[in-house]
Design a protein around this motif. Structure first.
Motif, PDB file in Angstrom:
ATOM      1  N   TYR A  83     -26.010  33.993  15.733  1.00 35.71           N
ATOM      2  CA  TYR A  83     -24.958  33.298  15.008  1.00 35.71           C
ATOM      3  C   TYR A  83     -24.417  34.124  13.852  1.00 35.71           C
ATOM      4  O   TYR A  83     -23.330  33.854  13.348  1.00 35.71           O
TER       5      TYR A  83
ATOM      6  N   LEU B 130     -12.761  30.404  21.633  1.00 34.37           N
ATOM      7  CA  LEU B 130     -14.219  30.516  21.587  1.00 34.37           C
ATOM      8  C   LEU B 130     -14.704  30.483  20.145  1.00 34.37           C
ATOM      9  O   LEU B 130     -15.714  29.865  19.830  1.00 34.37           O
ATOM     10  N   LEU B 131     -13.946  31.129  19.291  1.00 31.20           N
ATOM     11  CA  LEU B 131     -14.354  31.174  17.892  1.00 31.20           C
ATOM     12  C   LEU B 131     -14.405  29.755  17.306  1.00 31.20           C
ATOM     13  O   LEU B 131     -15.379  29.375  16.658  1.00 31.20           O
TER      14      LEU B 131
ATOM     15  N   ILE C 231     -21.192  35.482  15.158  1.00 33.14           N
ATOM     16  CA  ILE C 231     -20.064  34.555  15.071  1.00 33.14           C
ATOM     17  C   ILE C 231     -19.565  34.471  13.630  1.00 33.14           C
ATOM     18  O   ILE C 231     -18.362  34.437  13.370  1.00 33.14           O
TER      19      ILE C 231
ATOM     20  N   PHE D 101     -17.426  27.985  18.700  1.00 28.55           N
ATOM     21  CA  PHE D 101     -18.678  28.412  18.088  1.00 28.55           C
ATOM     22  C   PHE D 101     -18.838  27.826  16.704  1.00 28.55           C
ATOM     23  O   PHE D 101     -19.915  27.413  16.292  1.00 28.55           O
ATOM     24  N   GLU D 102     -17.727  27.782  15.976  1.00 25.30           N
ATOM     25  CA  GLU D 102     -17.796  27.191  14.649  1.00 25.30           C
ATOM     26  C   GLU D 102     -18.239  25.735  14.756  1.00 25.30           C
ATOM     27  O   GLU D 102     -19.052  25.261  13.954  1.00 25.30           O
TER      28      GLU D 102
ATOM     29  N   VAL E 129     -14.848  40.929  28.162  1.00 17.76           N
ATOM     30  CA  VAL E 129     -13.810  41.943  28.335  1.00 17.76           C
ATOM     31  C   VAL E 129     -13.429  42.083  29.805  1.00 17.76           C
ATOM     32  O   VAL E 129     -12.252  42.189  30.158  1.00 17.76           O
TER      33      VAL E 129
ATOM     34  N   TRP F 235     -17.474  37.374  12.762  1.00 14.46           N
ATOM     35  CA  TRP F 235     -16.200  37.284  13.477  1.00 14.46           C
ATOM     36  C   TRP F 235     -15.252  36.323  12.741  1.00 14.46           C
ATOM     37  O   TRP F 235     -14.069  36.627  12.521  1.00 14.46           O
TER      38      TRP F 235
ATOM     39  N   ILE G  53     -22.376  46.415  30.608  1.00 13.30           N
ATOM     40  CA  ILE G  53     -23.317  45.452  31.189  1.00 13.30           C
ATOM     41  C   ILE G  53     -24.429  46.188  31.939  1.00 13.30           C
ATOM     42  O   ILE G  53     -25.615  45.879  31.785  1.00 13.30           O
TER      43      ILE G  53
ATOM     44  N   ASN H  77      -9.661  41.089  31.319  1.00 14.95           N
ATOM     45  CA  ASN H  77      -8.788  42.098  31.907  1.00 14.95           C
ATOM     46  C   ASN H  77      -8.604  41.911  33.401  1.00 14.95           C
ATOM     47  O   ASN H  77      -7.559  42.263  33.945  1.00 14.95           O
TER      48      ASN H  77
ATOM     49  N   THR I 113      -5.733  48.209  32.193  1.00 14.60           N
ATOM     50  CA  THR I 113      -6.705  47.136  32.261  1.00 14.60           C
ATOM     51  C   THR I 113      -7.956  47.549  33.025  1.00 14.60           C
ATOM     52  O   THR I 113      -9.055  47.143  32.687  1.00 14.60           O
TER      53      THR I 113
ATOM     54  N   PRO J 194     -10.854  34.294  23.553  1.00 18.44           N
ATOM     55  CA  PRO J 194     -11.656  34.577  22.364  1.00 18.44           C
ATOM     56  C   PRO J 194     -11.337  33.697  21.158  1.00 18.44           C
ATOM     57  O   PRO J 194     -12.252  33.231  20.478  1.00 18.44           O
TER      58      PRO J 194
ATOM     59  N   LEU K  34     -20.807  34.905  24.660  1.00 15.94           N
ATOM     60  CA  LEU K  34     -19.526  35.317  24.089  1.00 15.94           C
ATOM     61  C   LEU K  34     -18.399  35.268  25.121  1.00 15.94           C
ATOM     62  O   LEU K  34     -17.240  35.420  24.765  1.00 15.94           O
TER      63      LEU K  34
ATOM     64  N   PHE L 169     -20.620  39.896  25.916  1.00 19.87           N
ATOM     65  CA  PHE L 169     -19.450  40.536  25.328  1.00 19.87           C
ATOM     66  C   PHE L 169     -18.725  41.389  26.379  1.00 19.87           C
ATOM     67  O   PHE L 169     -17.502  41.316  26.526  1.00 19.87           O
TER      68      PHE L 169
ATOM     69  N   LEU M 118     -10.512  49.013  30.799  1.00 18.27           N
ATOM     70  CA  LEU M 118     -11.334  48.077  30.044  1.00 18.27           C
ATOM     71  C   LEU M 118     -12.369  47.402  30.934  1.00 18.27           C
ATOM     72  O   LEU M 118     -13.505  47.156  30.521  1.00 18.27           O
ATOM     73  N   ILE M 119     -11.978  47.098  32.164  1.00 16.53           N
ATOM     74  CA  ILE M 119     -12.928  46.476  33.082  1.00 16.53           C
ATOM     75  C   ILE M 119     -14.097  47.427  33.335  1.00 16.53           C
ATOM     76  O   ILE M 119     -15.266  47.031  33.278  1.00 16.53           O
TER      77      ILE M 119
ATOM     78  N   LEU N 267     -18.922  40.994  29.569  1.00 20.38           N
ATOM     79  CA  LEU N 267     -18.395  40.048  30.546  1.00 20.38           C
ATOM     80  C   LEU N 267     -17.053  39.493  30.083  1.00 20.38           C
ATOM     81  O   LEU N 267     -16.113  39.349  30.867  1.00 20.38           O
TER      82      LEU N 267
ATOM     83  N   PHE O 127     -18.921  49.298  22.707  1.00 22.12           N
ATOM     84  CA  PHE O 127     -19.152  49.952  24.000  1.00 22.12           C
ATOM     85  C   PHE O 127     -19.588  51.399  23.816  1.00 22.12           C
ATOM     86  O   PHE O 127     -20.478  51.880  24.510  1.00 22.12           O
TER      87      PHE O 127
END
Lengths: 341, 237, 287
Positions: free
Chosen positions: A110, C222-223, A113, C226-227, C103, A116, A303, C107, A292, C219, C36, C99, A295-296, C101, A260
């Protein structure tokens, strides 16, 4: 033999990198500037998450604060951008105190979060700063940037436009920042405090019982990385030349990529971010035409690393070869951890 | 007569540390077996190895000819071996009744032990069914833990240190339930530091020391002195 | 009177956030996993509903019902193949895997559906409203709010009144002893994540019906979710509803003062609650 090879290799690399603006193209300089800045951010994030166990997804807060601090210095108070850098970094560090006060109350995941949310608060708040363009942002006056000290000298050295000289200067600053970060990390991690930090990471209860205060150590790392991240933010936006809340506080650019890079290279290892940023840059060049997909691929690699090699490429390398050219411990190396531990 | 539970040359590790060195054990139907030994003798590791919680690194465990040593803990329970773990380990967010019911989580079909039979066995639990499990006294928690294990209608019940931290009168009350459990067709293994209690209920006694069984026999055939020596590690030359 | 109106709008919005958060809260309560990618999975659900609706011509409400089984399966699979492997004492691997996942999903959706924003066509109900005394209430916000309360109520029943819920709580308390009861923690977790994605699909329906969405919507939502979970108190489902309402009301009042302050006000409420009550409004006793 190895004791000589490593510093020598580093030195040659540093000299080559330093000579790049003189011998290389301007596009390459701009490219590598970005790579070096990402490396600075990665080194900072690795310090936080890999060594202090503070998994922040809000480091873009300090990038943005550093950048806005620098912009405010230049636009509102007519300061030199380079002085603005320092101010930006200091402001980022000062603001990290209340941020730490708040986010350190949140346990484990947490905390992520909380950081963030703080970054989003910073983004939205600075979007209210009308003098710096509010939500749409503003540009750094060209004259201010091109009047930075040393620009004329650089022009005579590399030949070319003032803009190219600005690129060279920011590039050298980024390189200096990388070297400073590497040296500082190395010294810090081998210091009493750094060893205490690693002890906390590996076993908080035992570390506490031998007198390491984890909260104070973590707070210290949080403050210092906010400073490093803030300076890097300012530097990035001297070069970019335009600021807006969305760009300065971009989760993707300043935190996701950085995460990453560290994960791929090897979280919790000192050379990890360096390895990671090379892989990152290579992938970016390779897949530049498929935005894209890039990024994938990055996400999937991240992962896979977490599933199969938690200490990233560097960790896998040192385990496979049994050699660690950059040991952080003073004592005999411990047996390599088993993959499922 | 074939054995119900047959442990052969069992070795087990606790992290990097080897805790069992080739343990052999036989449990016949209807038997109550006591394993005694000092702290660190490997008794708990033996229980945990049989139930699949500790890592078995060699040897075998057979239940009625079926190999258990390669199964995961949930499968071993389904095969018919239940355990009352050391320290009771009730689930704090479950009530007494829920703690008992969760013991029957994997049960298919009916069996002797039901919620009401458990409450007959330990009447004190009946009025406390809706209390959080961890709000009870130690002895009552132990009763819930035994009841919880019985709810799966196991063929073998392993009890790890039932008397730990309990007053003698409470221990007697708990052991008073053993004849009923045995009569329900469940064979029992008790691990005890309390030698006196173990000798009273057991049909067979094993003494463990340093991960090995050092002395075995029916309680009446073992002299107090031999047990005492085995417990404290005095060897007769 | 305008304040009453704002308050009610805020509560309705909070219901939506509670729906976003309910699945997260369930998963966190059971396995301490912070997912996330939850927001992106909700957006994925919205695209799935849109796709089913387009293919079959069904109303989004019915399309959402059809989307529930595949979303449950997705959650089950995700947990079994990926998340179970990284759960453990170290919080870093699950965070980074989810995280990554996030992204990947974002995309992949961008590739499949472009960045154009979409909306679920729920029909005339969208514009209907009820006059409750002095306040005019949209039917859709009201349905959203009712769904949120119902979902939380349902999850709570599941958690405290069923054998599955018992297994959830036991595994959450003590996974090792739970195995001695014949519970397979991996499977319990897989079912829990499946249920979380079922709830996410319900959230997706209202996300897509009430506002535009695009692959990058996840996202931010989601924020807020989460809050809501954090200020509600970790692991408390009713707390999550309360948390959602706090964020929603704060956002509504922020927006009433200045439209640009909506989101900021929500975040500030989050910070304020945690400064006063570090463990949230309704923390579970044994955490």
């Amino acid at each position: 033999m190895r004791k000589v090879l490593l510093p020598a290799g580093l030195l040659v690399t540093a000299v080559l990198l330093a000579a790049l603006p003189v011998i290389g193209s301007r596009a390459l300089v701009q490219d590598l500037f970005m790579v070096l800045c990402l490396l600075v951010l990665a080194l900072n994030w690795n310090m936080l998450a890999g060594f202090a166990g503070l998994v922040s997804v809000g480091q873009q807060a300090f990038v943005g604060i550093g950048a806005y601090g620098m912009f405010a210095c230049v636009i509102l108070w007519g300061m030199d951008p380079l002085a603005g850098l320092l101010v930006g970094g200091l402001v980022a560090m000062a603001l990290s105190v209340p941020v730490a006060f708040f986010t350190f109350r949140l346990n484990g995941a947490y905390f992520a979060i909380g950081t963030w949310a703080v970054a989003d608060i910073a983004r939205l708040s600075l979007g209210q700063w009308r003098a710096l363009g509010g939500g749409t942002g503003t540009a750094l006056p060209k004259s201010a940037v091109q009047d930075m000290p040393g620009i004329e000298a650089i022009r005579t050295l590399i030949g070319g436009s003032r803009a190219a000289a600005v690129d060279a200067l920011t590039y050298w600053l980024a390189l200096a920042l990388v070297l400073a970060m590497l040296a500082a990390s190395w010294l810090f991690l081998r210091s009493r405090m750094g060893l205490g930090l690693q002890a906390v990471r590996d076993n908080p209860v035992a570390a506490r019982s031998v007198g390491v205060d984890p909260v104070r150590l973590k707070a210290l790392v949080f403050l210092l990385t906010a400073f490093g991240t803030g300076i890097c933010g300012g530097l990035l936006f001297i070069q970019i030349g335009r600021i807006s809340p969305d760009a300065a506080f971009s989760l993707l650019d300043w935190t996701a990529f950085v995460i990453f890079i560290v994960v791929i290279g090897g979280i919790g290892t000192l050379p990890g971010p360096v390895v990671g940023v090379l892989v990152f840059y290579g992938l970016q060049r390779l897949l530049a035409d498929y935005g894209t997909v890039y990024l994938i691929v990055l996400g999937l690699i991240g992962i896979a690393i977490m599933l199969f090699a938690r200490r990233g490429l560097w960790g896998a390398l040192t385990r496979r070869t049994g050699l660690d050219p950059v040991p952080l411990s003073h004592a005999a190396p411990r047996p390599a951890p088993t993959p499922d531990s | 007569m074939s054995a119900l539970l047959q442990v052969t040359a069992l070795t087990a590790h606790y992290g990097d540390f080897q805790a069992l060195f080739g343990v052999d054990l036989t449990l016949d139907p209807g038997q109550t077996l006591a394993i005694i030994g000092a702290n660190g003798a490997g008794k708990t590791t033996l229980m945990r190895a049989i139930t699949g919680i500790a890592r078995v690194t060699g040897g075998s465990v057979l239940l009625d000819g079926q190999r258990l040593d390669r199964m995961a803990a949930p499968e071993i329970l389904r095969a018919g071996v239940a355990m009352v773990p050391e320290g009771r380990r009730l689930f704090p967010s479950l009530t007494v009744e829920e703690n008992l019911r969760i013991g029957a989580h994997a049960r298919q079909g009916s069996g002797f032990w039901t919620l009401s039979r458990i409450c007959d066995l330990f009447p004190v639990l009946r009025d406390r069914r809706d209390h959080p499990g961890t709000a009870l006294s130690g002895g009552q928690q132990q009763m819930v833990a035994i009841g919880r294990a019985l709810m799966s209608n196991p063929r073998v019940l392993l009890c790890d240190e039932l008397s730990l931290g309990l007053a003698p009168v409470v221990i007697r009350e708990i052991y008073a339930a053993f004849p009923t459990i045995r009569d329900s067709g469940t064979a029992i293994v008790v691990v005890e530091q309390d030698i006196g209690q173990a000798l009273k209920v057991a049909t067979m006694v094993h003494c463990m020391m340093e991960g090995r069984i050092t002395l075995s026999g029916p309680p009446e055939s073992l002299g107090r002195e031999a047990i005492h020596d085995a417990y404290f590690g005095v060897r007769h030359g | 009177m305008i304040w009453l109106d704002t308050l009610i709008q805020g509560l309705m919005l909070g219901g939506l956030y509670a729906l976003f958060a309910a699945g997260l809260s369930l998963v966190f309560g059971i396995m301490r996993l912070v997912n996330l990618a939850h927001g992106d999975l909700i957006v994925l659900g919205a695209y799935l509903i849109l796709g089913i609706g387009t293919a079959t011509g069904l109303n989004p409400f019915l399309a959402a019902v059809l989307a529930l089984p595949p979303m449950f399966a997705l959650g089950w699979l995700l947990q079994t193949v990926l998340l179970n492997r990284v759960l453990g004492d170290d919080i870093l691997p699950p965070l980074l895997v989810t995280f990554g996942l996030s992204v990947v999903i974002q995309n992949a959706l961008l590739m499949g559906f472009s960045a154009d924003s979409r909306k679920l066509p729920v029909g005339p109900v969208e514009a209907q409203s009820l006059a409750l005394g002095p306040v005019n209430l949209g039917v859709m916000p009201l349905v959203t709010f009712a769904s949120a309360v119902l979902v939380i109520f349902g999850l709570n029943r599941l958690f405290y009144r069923t054998a599955l819920g018992r297994a959830f709580r036991a595994t959450s308390d003590d996974p090792v002893t739970a195995q001695l009861m014949g519970i397979r923690p991996d499977r319990v977790f897989a079912v829990a994540t499946g249920i979380a994605l079922v709830v996410a699909t319900i959230a997706a329906l209202y996300l897509g019906a009430r506002a535009n969405f695009d692959p990058s919507t996840g996202p931010a939502r989601l924020l807020y979710a989460f809050e809501a979970v954090i200020i509600g108190g970790l692991g408390s489902l009713w707390g999550t509803l309360a948390g959602g309402l706090v964020i929603g009301v704060a956002q509504a009042f922020g927006a009433a003062l200045n439209p640009e302050w909506q989101i900021l006000a929500g975040h500030l409420a989050f910070v304020a609650v945690l400064l006063v009550r570090p463990r949230g409004l309704f923390p579970r006793a044994n955490d």
